[in-house]
Design an enzyme around this catalytic site. Structure first.
Site: not given
Length: 278
Positions: A40, A226
């Site tokens: 990611s 995040s």
């Protein structure tokens, strides 16, 4: 008869060789280095989707999390590290333990799901950490943040999960330039690293978190994209991470692929080969 016995013996020796190789590989992975593929964009631009690195397990000593998890859904294999080394779980200690330094990039087991995550150490045990207007405040003192231009990437599907990036310049068509503001953040111990900003959101302003003893506070460098210690694990975040959940330190990128597979050599990013993680 002799030929049959010879053939049978050859098969047995082959099986032994494979078993020994797997055991040696398992021991090596458990004690020294574990491969990790970045799935990611939470650590951009320090780490990009498709970066491949080895995690240094010797950096912080060993705990139950040092045992590898073997997850292969296609073959119905789901062996968690706790299934192998669960006997070492529960006391939040480590063998030959050494605490990480502020600013280290660390792979750890998510306290709730057990999934491997990679983030940066921001808060140490006993620290008070807060984010205000996007600036990290540690023990009452804001960290230094200096503008460093823009991070530019192509707006398109990235990696095997085909994730599209979030952009500060709002809606961008496929193939367009996706922009994020870039800054250099310097932590109290002098460690400097790049962080990205997309816009104002709730995670830019938090309560004061007091890091419990034996735990650490982690954040991703791509601050607005995040899931980290700013959100407690019970509501989808990470929360405080116990010392025993640390797997190892990310020191160097071995190579990087911008495609859907590491085998697609034409998508490899040659400028990231053997690049140090800062």
């Amino acid at each position: 008869m002799a030929a049959t016995e010879q053939k049978s013996g050859g098969i047995v020796e082959t099986i032994k060789t494979v078993v020994y190789a797997l055991v040696i590989a398992g021991v090596f992975r458990s004690l020294f280095f574990q491969p990790f593929w970045i799935p990611s964009g939470s650590m951009k631009d320090t780490l990009l989707i498709g970066d491949f690195l080895f995690v240094n397990k010797m950096a912080y000593g060993y705990s139950y999390a040092s045992c590898p998890s073997v997850i292969m859904p296609r073959f119905g294999i789901n062996i968690d590290a706790a299934n192998i080394c669960g006997w070492a779980d529960g006391d939040n200690t480590r063998l030959f333990g050494s605490e990480p330094e502020r600013g280290d990039v660390v792979v750890f087991r998510h306290p709730g799901t057990g999934t491997d995550f990679i983030k940066r150490v921001i808060g140490l045990p006993g620290d008070k950490v807060q984010v205000r207007d996007g600036v990290v405040i540690i023990n009452g003192t804001p960290v230094s943040v200096e503008p460093d231009g823009q991070f530019v990437e192509t707006y398109d599907a990235q990696g095997p999960q085909r994730l599209t990036p979030r952009c500060e310049n709002a809606a961008v068509g496929r193939g367009g330039d996706c922009l994020k503001s870039k800054y250099i953040e310097t932590l109290p111990n002098g460690v400097s690293h790049s962080i990205l900003n997309i816009g104002n959101q709730s995670s830019d302003n938090t309560d004061v978190y007091t890091v419990p003893l034996g735990h650490f506070f982690f954040m991703g460098d791509n601050r607005d994209n995040s899931s980290d210690s700013r959100v407690r694990s019970i509501v989808g975040g990470v929360g405080f991470v116990p010392f025993e959940n640390l797997i190892g330190r990310a020191d160097r990128i071995m190579f990087s692929s911008a495609g859907t597979s590491m085998l697609y050599f034409w998508t490899w990013r040659s400028d990231r080969f053997f690049k140090a993680v800062q």
